[in-house]
Write a protein that holds these residues in place. Sequence first.
Motif, PDB file in Angstrom:
ATOM      1  N   ILE A 122       0.838  -1.202   0.000  1.00 43.75           N
ATOM      2  CA  ILE A 122       0.000   0.000   0.000  1.00 43.75           C
ATOM      3  C   ILE A 122       0.872   1.251   0.000  1.00 43.75           C
ATOM      4  N   ALA A 123       1.934   1.238   0.811  1.00 47.34           N
ATOM      5  CA  ALA A 123       2.839   2.394   0.842  1.00 47.34           C
ATOM      6  C   ALA A 123       3.503   2.612  -0.511  1.00 47.34           C
ATOM      7  N   GLY A 124       3.873   1.515  -1.180  1.00 46.66           N
ATOM      8  CA  GLY A 124       4.528   1.633  -2.478  1.00 46.66           C
ATOM      9  C   GLY A 124       3.623   2.230  -3.544  1.00 46.66           C
ATOM     10  N   VAL A 125       2.408   1.723  -3.655  1.00 50.26           N
ATOM     11  CA  VAL A 125       1.511   2.242  -4.693  1.00 50.26           C
ATOM     12  C   VAL A 125       1.042   3.652  -4.349  1.00 50.26           C
ATOM     13  N   TRP A 126       0.895   3.964  -3.054  1.00 45.79           N
ATOM     14  CA  TRP A 126       0.509   5.321  -2.668  1.00 45.79           C
ATOM     15  C   TRP A 126       1.627   6.309  -2.993  1.00 45.79           C
ATOM     16  N   GLU A 127       2.867   5.899  -2.766  1.00 47.72           N
ATOM     17  CA  GLU A 127       3.996   6.771  -3.101  1.00 47.72           C
ATOM     18  C   GLU A 127       4.061   7.020  -4.601  1.00 47.72           C
ATOM     19  N   ALA A 128       3.807   5.968  -5.395  1.00 51.00           N
ATOM     20  CA  ALA A 128       3.813   6.138  -6.855  1.00 51.00           C
ATOM     21  C   ALA A 128       2.705   7.084  -7.295  1.00 51.00           C
ATOM     22  N   ARG A 129       1.528   6.963  -6.697  1.00 52.36           N
ATOM     23  CA  ARG A 129       0.431   7.867  -7.051  1.00 52.36           C
ATOM     24  C   ARG A 129       0.744   9.297  -6.642  1.00 52.36           C
ATOM     25  N   SER A 130       1.307   9.484  -5.435  1.00 56.46           N
ATOM     26  CA  SER A 130       1.657  10.825  -4.979  1.00 56.46           C
ATOM     27  C   SER A 130       2.716  11.444  -5.879  1.00 56.46           C
ATOM     28  N   SER A 131       3.677  10.621  -6.307  1.00 50.79           N
ATOM     29  CA  SER A 131       4.710  11.120  -7.210  1.00 50.79           C
ATOM     30  C   SER A 131       4.104  11.557  -8.543  1.00 50.79           C
ATOM     31  N   ALA A 132       3.159  10.774  -9.054  1.00 54.95           N
ATOM     32  CA  ALA A 132       2.490  11.140 -10.310  1.00 54.95           C
ATOM     33  C   ALA A 132       1.694  12.424 -10.155  1.00 54.95           C
ATOM     34  N   GLN A 133       1.030  12.601  -9.008  1.00 56.30           N
ATOM     35  CA  GLN A 133       0.280  13.832  -8.755  1.00 56.30           C
ATOM     36  C   GLN A 133       1.217  15.034  -8.666  1.00 56.30           C
ATOM     37  N   ASP A 134       2.361  14.852  -8.009  1.00 58.17           N
ATOM     38  CA  ASP A 134       3.336  15.940  -7.900  1.00 58.17           C
ATOM     39  C   ASP A 134       3.907  16.320  -9.266  1.00 58.17           C
ATOM     40  N   ASP A 135       4.161  15.314 -10.100  1.00 59.08           N
ATOM     41  CA  ASP A 135       4.678  15.592 -11.441  1.00 59.08           C
ATOM     42  C   ASP A 135       3.662  16.383 -12.265  1.00 59.08           C
ATOM     43  N   THR A 136       2.391  16.035 -12.120  1.00 59.03           N
ATOM     44  CA  THR A 136       1.342  16.760 -12.844  1.00 59.03           C
ATOM     45  C   THR A 136       1.260  18.209 -12.385  1.00 59.03           C
ATOM     46  N   LEU A 137       1.335  18.425 -11.075  1.00 59.91           N
ATOM     47  CA  LEU A 137       1.302  19.786 -10.550  1.00 59.91           C
ATOM     48  C   LEU A 137       2.532  20.575 -10.995  1.00 59.91           C
ATOM     49  N   ARG A 138       3.691  19.929 -10.992  1.00 60.08           N
ATOM     50  CA  ARG A 138       4.925  20.602 -11.406  1.00 60.08           C
ATOM     51  C   ARG A 138       4.872  21.000 -12.874  1.00 60.08           C
ATOM     52  N   GLU A 139       4.309  20.119 -13.698  1.00 57.83           N
ATOM     53  CA  GLU A 139       4.177  20.425 -15.124  1.00 57.83           C
ATOM     54  C   GLU A 139       3.237  21.599 -15.355  1.00 57.83           C
ATOM     55  N   ALA A 140       2.086  21.579 -14.682  1.00 57.78           N
ATOM     56  CA  ALA A 140       1.117  22.663 -14.847  1.00 57.78           C
ATOM     57  C   ALA A 140       1.675  23.986 -14.328  1.00 57.78           C
ATOM     58  N   GLN A 141       2.348  23.960 -13.186  1.00 55.67           N
ATOM     59  CA  GLN A 141       2.892  25.186 -12.616  1.00 55.67           C
ATOM     60  C   GLN A 141       3.970  25.780 -13.512  1.00 55.67           C
ATOM     61  N   ALA A 142       4.816  24.919 -14.091  1.00 59.48           N
ATOM     62  CA  ALA A 142       5.871  25.411 -14.974  1.00 59.48           C
ATOM     63  C   ALA A 142       5.286  26.091 -16.207  1.00 59.48           C
ATOM     64  N   LEU A 143       4.257  25.500 -16.788  1.00 57.37           N
ATOM     65  CA  LEU A 143       3.634  26.110 -17.972  1.00 57.37           C
ATOM     66  C   LEU A 143       2.918  27.414 -17.613  1.00 57.37           C
ATOM     67  N   HIS A 144       2.332  27.457 -16.429  1.00 63.34           N
ATOM     68  CA  HIS A 144       1.697  28.699 -15.979  1.00 63.34           C
ATOM     69  C   HIS A 144       2.738  29.808 -15.844  1.00 63.34           C
ATOM     70  N   GLU A 145       3.928  29.467 -15.350  1.00 65.39           N
ATOM     71  CA  GLU A 145       4.999  30.453 -15.219  1.00 65.39           C
ATOM     72  C   GLU A 145       5.457  30.954 -16.585  1.00 65.39           C
ATOM     73  N   VAL A 146       5.491  30.061 -17.567  1.00 64.88           N
ATOM     74  CA  VAL A 146       5.870  30.483 -18.917  1.00 64.88           C
ATOM     75  C   VAL A 146       4.890  31.520 -19.440  1.00 64.88           C
ATOM     76  N   SER A 147       3.598  31.256 -19.279  1.00 63.13           N
ATOM     77  CA  SER A 147       2.586  32.221 -19.737  1.00 63.13           C
ATOM     78  C   SER A 147       2.695  33.543 -18.992  1.00 63.13           C
ATOM     79  N   ALA A 148       2.961  33.466 -17.683  1.00 63.08           N
ATOM     80  CA  ALA A 148       3.036  34.696 -16.889  1.00 63.08           C
ATOM     81  C   ALA A 148       4.258  35.525 -17.264  1.00 63.08           C
TER      82      ALA A 148
END
Length: 254
Positions: free
Chosen positions: A61-87
């Motif tokens: 459970i810890a392993g799959v939860w960590e993988a999901r959290s990592s995927a969520q963080d990557d998605t947020l990082r990607e969106a935030q970086a593109l938002h900074e480019v537009s700004a």
Amino acid sequence: MSEWLALAIAMSAACVVVIAVVVLRQRRVAADDDPSETPDVIEYITMMIGVVYAIVLGLAIAGVWEARSSAQDDTLREAQALHEVSARAEVFPADYRDQVRKDVDAYVSYVVNTEWDYMRTHGEISPEGTALLAKVRTDVAERAPQNDLEAQAYQPMMDRISTADEARNARGQNVGPTMPGVVWFGLIVGAVVTVGMVFALQIRRSMRELVLAGTFSALIGFLLFLIWDFDDPFGRGISVTTQPFTDLFPTIGS
């Protein structure tokens, strides 16, 4: 059939099977059978099997939860970086600024409306999404800064695009199941052995014992379902969503 309905059916089936086995087994036990005669070593082995399997379930459970959290963080990082480019494009001339923002919006729109489903279907990120992000990189890279203000914005924009590209590649690596098949084999065999050891304790047909046996088997089924659902961060019920993109680009979300 929804995943939660499938879970309810699976848990109910596990309870019914365990209770049915207990009832049928009890009918074949002799009247003078004494459950208190169960050897102490069986109780000890049952306890140890339960402890070991609980540790394995916890690690899974810890392993799959960590993988999901990592995927969520990557998605947020990607969106935030593109938002900074537009700004940061604000300091450039209107025609160039609008072109950069248009291409960023085109990429985000494609990710939200098309690529998310593509990942679930094909198990990978799409070449078209990669091309759209490359177009954003080309927009920024090919125009040399014309003044100090543009020069100060140019390199941070390139860095944010590199961050978005890196996060996108990480998102692609997290698509699909992350748990190896041999681990699933161990989890399923362990569940069968752990539930099967309940019968070694010679439980009776009393309501209390039947409820405990059924609840225990349903709990094992629920935990296995939880691992299975978290195992694919982008493809199942409790999956990573496009909310970071829609939050930072509300016009795309609408």
